[in-house]
Write a protein that holds these residues in place. Structure first.
Motif: not given
Length: 356
Positions: A184-188
């Motif tokens: 869903k989203q690149e984790t940072g």
């Protein structure tokens, strides 16, 4: 599989900089491949224009993978500039903010003729992590006039999982095959990693891809799946997890694992039930303690090292505080690195197989 694991070595370290090159601030995601009689490394580089691009390094012609004499390709007549594979896309393009995670493959193209390609992740968001726009997968093809980028993404995400990235492309047994990540989203700095690895295949490597087959689900959270020939007896797959960029305590275990399989596919039953841990990042050296990414492996070609697996990878430094790093460098009478929230290294490890 049982290996004698040698000590990993650094090839290119962001903190040490890059031998006088001044147009790249950090590099990572190596993909190593032999082209004719020379080993080449394709990698992603963060440029001084704050966009990512694809660059190369090579060993001298004829030198084996046991050599560490890698040299980054420089622009002709510009010895301080690393040579990019192609120009960045124009503003507003689906990959305008850069090309990541390159993967070279050669095989038969749409017209049945041999082609050379580099598959990559395209970034539409100005943020590398916690991105606002989705990542997609694109491809460049080599022509007499240089590398030409396909104008549109060849693989896109879904409404439920809009990001696709980390393409590991191979041309094996007449098929173009890609293992890739979707999320869903690149984790940072926020959120928990939520990654799935899918497998697809195609006759021409551009279109008519098969329906994605899930290989690793979100509960395993693997991020890269890189396949290589296992000395002509089946295949091996190296897997790792999304690197812990910000040193968070709630991240999945970091390391490098290997699996064995008879076929180069995405069927989970084909691959080892339990991946074997070969590098434990947490108990390793500082330069990869915060994670390992983008593995790329080949066995040696000579009688002496045919059972040695050479694995190339990205290591993420445990140290992140620029002021402390800069002070240590100055004490050593060395130039400090460019300020960055994290620091990458391209490394290599030699694994000597001793049994199946």
């Amino acid at each position: 599989m049982k290996f004698i694991v040698n000590k990993p070595i650094k090839l290119f370290d962001q903190i040490d900089k890059y031998d006088g090159l001044n147009n790249i601030l950090g590099i990572g995601d190596p993909h190593v491949v032999k082209i004719n009689n020379q080993w080449w490394m394709f990698f992603g580089g963060f440029q001084t224009n704050f966009k990512n691009n694809i660059f190369t390094a090579s060993l001298p012609v004829g030198e084996p993978l046991s050599s560490n004499n890698w040299k980054i390709t420089r622009s002709q007549g510009k010895p301080t500039k690393a040579k990019a594979l192609a120009e960045n896309s124009v503003k507003g393009s689906w990959d305008a903010f850069g090309y990541h995670t390159p993967c070279y493959a050669s095989g038969l193209g749409i017209d049945g003729k041999e082609v050379e390609r580099v598959y990559y992740t395209g970034r539409a968001s100005n943020k590398v992590v916690d991105n606002q726009e989705p990542y997609s997968i694109g491809v460049m093809e080599k022509t007499p006039n240089g590398w030409i980028r396909h104008p549109h993404p060849i693989i896109k995400g879904t409404k439920e999982s809009p990001n696709v990235l980390e393409p590991k492309a191979r041309y094996i047994e007449g098929m173009w095959r890609i293992w890739y990540v979707t999320t869903k989203q690149e984790t940072g700095k926020k959120g928990y990693p939520n990654y799935r690895i899918n497998y697809i295949e195609s006759k021409d490597g551009i279109s008519n891809w098969s329906e994605p087959v899930p290989l690793f689900l979100e509960d395993e959270n693997y991020y890269d799946a890189s396949v290589h020939s296992a000395n002509g007896i089946g295949y091996e797959m190296a897997v790792c997890r999304s690197t812990n960029l910000y040193g968070r305590k709630d991240f999945p275990k970091q390391g490098l694992w290997l699996l064995k399989g008879l076929a180069p596919n995405g069927t989970r039953e084909n691959w080892s039930h339990a991946p074997e841990l070969v590098i434990d990042a947490q108990n390793g050296e500082e330069w990869y303690r915060n994670g390992i990414g983008s593995p790329s492996g080949h066995y040696g070609e000579s009688v002496e090292d045919k059972d040695t697996l050479y694995m190339f990878f990205t290591g993420l430094h445990h140290k992140r505080n620029w002021l402390n790093i800069a002070f240590d460098r100055i004490k050593q009478r060395k130039i400090p690195p460019f300020p960055s929230p994290f620091y990458f290294t391209i490394g290599k490890i030699e694994l000597k197989k001793i049994s199946e």
